[in-house]
Design an enzyme around this catalytic site. Structure first.
Site, PDB file in Angstrom:
ATOM      1  N   ASP A  24      53.307 -62.872 -34.196  1.00  0.00           N
ATOM      2  CA  ASP A  24      54.309 -63.738 -33.578  1.00  0.00           C
ATOM      3  C   ASP A  24      54.493 -64.989 -34.433  1.00  0.00           C
ATOM      4  OD1 ASP A  24      55.916 -65.208 -31.895  1.00  0.00           O
ATOM      5  OD2 ASP A  24      54.268 -65.804 -30.573  1.00  0.00           O
ATOM      6  N   ASP A 101      63.003 -46.739 -36.047  1.00  0.00           N
ATOM      7  CA  ASP A 101      62.927 -45.838 -34.899  1.00  0.00           C
ATOM      8  C   ASP A 101      64.353 -45.514 -34.464  1.00  0.00           C
ATOM      9  OD1 ASP A 101      61.631 -44.574 -32.559  1.00  0.00           O
ATOM     10  OD2 ASP A 101      59.986 -45.916 -33.107  1.00  0.00           O
ATOM     11  N   ASP A 209      62.852 -40.462 -31.985  1.00  0.00           N
ATOM     12  CA  ASP A 209      62.181 -40.451 -30.694  1.00  0.00           C
ATOM     13  C   ASP A 209      62.530 -39.195 -29.880  1.00  0.00           C
ATOM     14  OD1 ASP A 209      60.663 -42.337 -28.823  1.00  0.00           O
ATOM     15  OD2 ASP A 209      62.398 -41.836 -27.581  1.00  0.00           O
ATOM     16  N   GLU A 277      59.889 -36.840 -33.585  1.00  0.00           N
ATOM     17  CA  GLU A 277      58.833 -36.800 -32.567  1.00  0.00           C
ATOM     18  C   GLU A 277      59.165 -35.675 -31.595  1.00  0.00           C
ATOM     19  OE1 GLU A 277      56.741 -39.464 -29.072  1.00  0.00           O
ATOM     20  OE2 GLU A 277      58.907 -39.304 -29.255  1.00  0.00           O
ATOM     21  N   ASP A 350      51.635 -44.848 -28.279  1.00  0.00           N
ATOM     22  CA  ASP A 350      51.543 -44.098 -27.021  1.00  0.00           C
ATOM     23  C   ASP A 350      50.148 -43.520 -26.781  1.00  0.00           C
ATOM     24  OD1 ASP A 350      54.280 -44.452 -26.538  1.00  0.00           O
ATOM     25  OD2 ASP A 350      54.807 -42.612 -27.622  1.00  0.00           O
TER      26      ASP A 350
HETATM   27  C1  NOJ Z   1      58.488 -41.658 -27.027  1.00  0.00           C
HETATM   28  C2  NOJ Z   1      58.079 -43.038 -27.409  1.00  0.00           C
HETATM   29  O1  NOJ Z   1      57.107 -42.970 -28.409  1.00  0.00           O
HETATM   30  C3  NOJ Z   1      57.603 -43.720 -26.151  1.00  0.00           C
HETATM   31  O2  NOJ Z   1      56.968 -44.944 -26.395  1.00  0.00           O
HETATM   32  C4  NOJ Z   1      58.779 -43.879 -25.220  1.00  0.00           C
HETATM   33  O3  NOJ Z   1      58.331 -44.371 -23.990  1.00  0.00           O
HETATM   34  C5  NOJ Z   1      59.500 -42.541 -24.988  1.00  0.00           C
HETATM   35  N1  NOJ Z   1      59.637 -41.745 -26.161  1.00  0.00           N
HETATM   36  C6  NOJ Z   1      60.874 -42.788 -24.433  1.00  0.00           C
HETATM   37  O4  NOJ Z   1      61.709 -43.319 -25.438  1.00  0.00           O
END
Ligand code: NOJ
Length: 577
Positions: A24, A101, A209, A277, A350
């Protein structure tokens, strides 16, 4: 790319930054772009090639930026487009590429596309999202009236009732993340255009994503309601069904990705990185997605190996069976050996911290963190390092459910307790598997807020930052940081690491992870003790290896036939025949 010229990313290592929790610069307690720019020298010293930024776009922050309300700007929380240009320029000066992303399975419900779509059933953008009437014979808005019985990933139904029109919209994630309808060609064109805009701005690729969820099987229909105690998507006792079979790798997924490649990536393919992903993806599907001849994506994130400790769902943690981990990763190595490519990861924003999950975050924290890095980086594929992994950062000691910030954890706690689960039991699951374990602030130094912020951090700093921090790690040649630095360097200097064949050894051994890599006459053996007791690895003719060069290890002065607790070694020899 020809067979003699492997793609650049085969020798690269990617570092993921979760901007909110990295550094930050302005004291508001939330990490930002200028903070990242200020730490590029640290990343350069680590030696990474690519920086993947989790979303920095304007967003109501319902899911920490994975709910985007404008694809072509920067959220003021994180800075400005000028700050981003500066970050990209400074990264490029250090030879670091920047991957963004790309979150296009859904937008925010505050994105102008959705606001327009919602405004009227006759809106030209109505069909950009998944609008459906209530189930026939039910009263719209009443439980059970949803168009299908699908559960959302963040608890509750995957459909939200819109009172104004009486219809429902689909949201596989939160109700503030409506799914885009990729069947509509205008949606696809708008996304391609946006992606080209980013490439023109100088970004070097995309992490896509949940990209295997963009094609839904029509007509939408009910999924099976699990009989077990929930399955990770659907909480225990839930009435929701699993829609996965109808939206994971749906009928048009390959077509959509090939089209995206042709419209956006083709022409730049040699310099970009694309990684999809893909929850639930199988190795057979991944072969198709990553076969360079098919021009879809360079690599995928698969989830099998981070599911090996799930029992009846992700919150029901079972002890790691090393044989299951080896079976899974070994099968992926084999499956993508001829065509296609693996991405290699233990951690991301995650997943809980790997040293707490598969290692020992107590007595053997440093050694087991190095072991985990060694095992991962010696596989064939592109390794991803998640911020703080290179320090051996651990899960956080969350005291109560109120310490959690993540929508998935907060909703799961509320809904499981409402359904009658024991709050202490639910809390235990959150502590082990909650995504906030990965999201506590990056630990830069031993000062009160770990050097992350001069303000109040948006989520608690792990108290172990007084010991586990970047300043201390950089100063200590035996730290996890320097071990990761050596692993990253090894990928560049030893071609067998990037390009060698892979052979798993000792598949049935419950504590030793061992494998060979072979390129030409060079052979590498990685052998690792996943336990707190010494072990003599049953590697065939291991005594011969003991005389070979020790490329890398995590225990000083170790040479005998026995591996110390959590010891890992990488041996190298040249062979004939
Ligand atoms: C996967 C992402 O890595 C995660 O953090 C997110 O909550 C979901 N997709 C929805 O975008």
């Amino acid at each position: 790319m020809t067979q003699t010229e492997p793609a650049w990313w085969t020798t690269s290592v990617v570092y993921q930054v979760y901007p909110r929790s990295f550094a930050d610069s302005d004291g508001d307690g939330i990490g930002d772009l200028a903070g990242i720019t200020g730490r590029l020298d640290y990343l350069h010293e680590l030696g990474i090639d690519v920086l993947w930024l989790s979303p920095i776009y304007p967003s109501p922050q319902d899911d920490n930026g994975y709910d985007i309300s404008d694809y072509q700007d920067v959220d003021p929380l994180f800075g400005t487009l000028t700050d981003l240009d500066e970050l990209i320029a400074q990264a490029h000066e250090r030879g670091i590429k920047v991957v963004m992303d790309l979150v296009v399975n859904h937008t925010s419900d505050e994105h102008p596309w959705f606001v327009e779509s919602r405004s009227s059933v006759d809106s030209p953008k109505r069909d950009w999202y998944w609008w459906r009437p209530a189930r026939p014979g039910t009263t719209p808005g009443e439980p059970g009236a949803e168009p299908t019985n699908w559960g959302s990933f963040f608890s509750g139904p995957a459909w939200e009732h819109d009172e104004a029109s009486g219809e429902y919209y689909l949201h596989l994630f939160s109700r503030k993340q409506p799914d885009l309808n990729w069947e509509n060609p205008e949606v696809r064109q708008a996304i391609h255009q946006m992606m080209r805009w980013w490439l023109d701005r100088g970004v070097d690729g995309f992490r896509m994503d949940v990209i295997n969820m963009i094609s839904k099987e029509l007509p939408l229909r009910d999924g099976v309601v699990p009989t077990a105690e929930g399955d990770g998507v659907v909480p225990a006792g839930s009435v929701h069904g699993d829609g996965g079979p109808y939206y994971l790798c749906g009928p048009r997924i390959h077509e959509f990705l090939a089209e995206m490649h042709a419209e956006v990536v083709a022409g730049h393919a040699d310099t970009l990185l694309t990684v999809g992903e893909m929850p639930g993806v199988t190795v057979e599907e991944a072969q198709l997605f990553t076969d360079p001849e098919r021009h879809e994506v360079d690599m995928v994130f698969q989830f099998e190996h981070v599911g090996v400790d799930h029992g009846a769902g992700k919150w029901d943690v079972v002890p790691l069976r090393l044989t299951a981990l080896k079976e899974s990763l070994g099968r992926w190595q084999e499956g993508l050996a001829k065509a296609g490519w693996n991405s290699l990861y233990w951690n991301n924003h995650d997943q809980p911290r790997v040293v707490s999950r598969f290692g020992d975050d107590g007595e053997h924290r440093v050694r087991s963190a190095k072991l985990l890095g060694t095992v991962l980086h010696l596989h064939r594929g592109t390794p991803y390092v998640y911020q703080g992994e290179e320090l051996g950062m651990t899960n956080a000691p969350f005291a109560t459910h109120e310490d959690f910030r993540d929508i998935e954890s907060v909703n799961h706690y509320r809904s499981a307790v409402e359904l009658g689960a024991d709050p202490q039991h639910v809390l235990a699951g959150l502590r082990r598997m909650g995504r906030d374990n990965a999201r506590t602030p990056m630990q830069w130094d031993a000062s009160p807020n770990a050097g992350f912020t001069a303000g109040t951090p948006w989520i608690g700093v792990n108290p172990n930052h007084v010991e586990v921090n970047a300043e201390a790690a950089v100063a200590d040649p035996d730290s996890v940081f320097h071990h990761y630095r050596r692993l990253i360097e090894l990928r560049r200097t030893e071609p067998a690491v990037a390009h060698g064949d892979f052979t798993m050894l000792l598949e049935d051994d419950p504590v030793v992870y061992a494998f060979l890599r072979r390129l030409g006459d060079v052979e590498l053996l990685t052998v690792a003790n996943f336990s707190g007791d010494p072990v003599r690895p049953a590697v065939p003719r291991y005594d011969e290896w003991l005389g070979a060069e020790l490329l890398l290890g995590n225990v000083a002065d170790s040479s005998g036939p026995e591996l110390a607790p959590w010891e890992a070694r990488v041996h190298r020899r040249t062979v004939t025949g």
